[in-house]
Motif scaffolding. Structure first.
Motif, short mmCIF file in Angstrom:
data_model
loop_
_atom_site.label_atom_id
_atom_site.label_comp_id
_atom_site.label_asym_id
_atom_site.label_seq_id
_atom_site.Cartn_x
_atom_site.Cartn_y
_atom_site.Cartn_z
N HIS A 160 0.83 -1.21 0.00
CA HIS A 160 0.00 0.00 0.00
C HIS A 160 0.87 1.27 0.00
O HIS A 160 2.02 1.25 0.47
N GLU A 161 0.33 2.30 -0.53
CA GLU A 161 0.97 3.62 -0.56
C GLU A 161 -0.02 4.66 0.01
O GLU A 161 -1.23 4.53 -0.17
N LYS A 162 0.52 5.63 0.68
CA LYS A 162 -0.34 6.66 1.26
C LYS A 162 -0.79 7.66 0.21
O LYS A 162 -0.06 7.98 -0.73
N PHE A 163 -2.02 8.16 0.36
CA PHE A 163 -2.57 9.15 -0.54
C PHE A 163 -2.25 10.59 -0.11
O PHE A 163 -2.45 11.52 -0.86
N SER A 175 -5.83 6.16 2.33
CA SER A 175 -5.31 4.86 1.89
C SER A 175 -5.60 3.77 2.92
O SER A 175 -5.66 2.58 2.56
#
Length: 226
Positions: A160-163, A175
């Motif tokens: 996952h990657e942060k928004f 996210s």
């Protein structure tokens, strides 16, 4: 007509003509069941080989198709994650099932007399064999569940990657709701599934013990009347 099954067994065992007064020995019956067991094992192995060949053929076909489209890396990533999750799910479900059933058996042995319990709980080899078999079935079931519906949540969680956009109500990055929350819900679903499976199994065992206890008390009551 009542001798027809015995006549069939006799002929399967290699016997000749028979009449209605013949008798089948214990050795002949054991020989018949040994032959039947070998046939069933051979059929099972053939079906297993056909199943594995079918799965392997499907995987090779999908890989060739994805490779021609340039997505072979994506296919291998998904396949490896499914295998990893399947093995992990099997090990976790198997170990937890075995420990739980072993603890249930010990609890019943401490609380009830041997005459009040069914044979599959009292006899050690039979009990351990059944516990092992049921644990393997639970392990396969858990492997299919984890592999089938958990691979996508797991890959999203691990990559996952942060928004960098914060939720105004809870102060969480958006996210979290896209990648992390579904994985947490999946873990909670597995725990709930495990709980209800063991609850139903424990209820079924308790019902069996209750019937055994009722028959035992009825027997004691009839003995006192005599």
């Amino acid at each position: 007509m009542k001798f027809f099954p015995l006549v069939c067994y006799h002929r399967l065992l290699g016997g000749g003509s028979v009449n209605e007064n013949f008798s089948i020995t214990r050795k002949q019956v054991e020989k018949f069941f040994k032959k039947t067991r070998k046939i069933l094992i051979a059929i099972f192995m053939i079906l297993l080989l056909v199943l594995l060949a079918s799965i392997g053929f499907g995987l090779v076909t999908d890989y060739i198709w994805m490779d021609t489209l340039g997505f072979s890396d994506v296919f291998m990533t998904i396949l490896s994650s499914k295998i990893m999750l399947g093995v992990t799910g099997f090990v976790l479900f198997f170990v937890l099932s075995y420990l739980t059933f072993y603890w249930i058996r010990l609890s019943y042995l401490k609380q009830f007399a041997p005459v009040q319990l069914p044979a599959f709980i009292v006899k050690g080899k039979l009990a351990h064999g059944l516990i092992l078999l049921v644990s393997v079935l639970f392990g396969i079931f858990g492997s299919l569940i984890v592999k089938g519906i958990g691979w996508e949540h797991t890959l999203k969680f691990m990559n996952h990657e942060k928004f960098h956009e914060v939720d105004p109500y809870f102060g969480m990055d958006i996210s979290f709701y896209m990648f992390q929350l579904p994985f947490i819900e999946f873990i909670l679903f597995l725990l709930q599934l495990r709980f209800f499976n063991f609850l139903l199994f424990d209820i079924s065992i308790f019902d069996k013990l209750f019937c055994s206890q009722f028959k035992y008390n009825k027997f004691l009551f009839l003995e006192t009347l005599r």
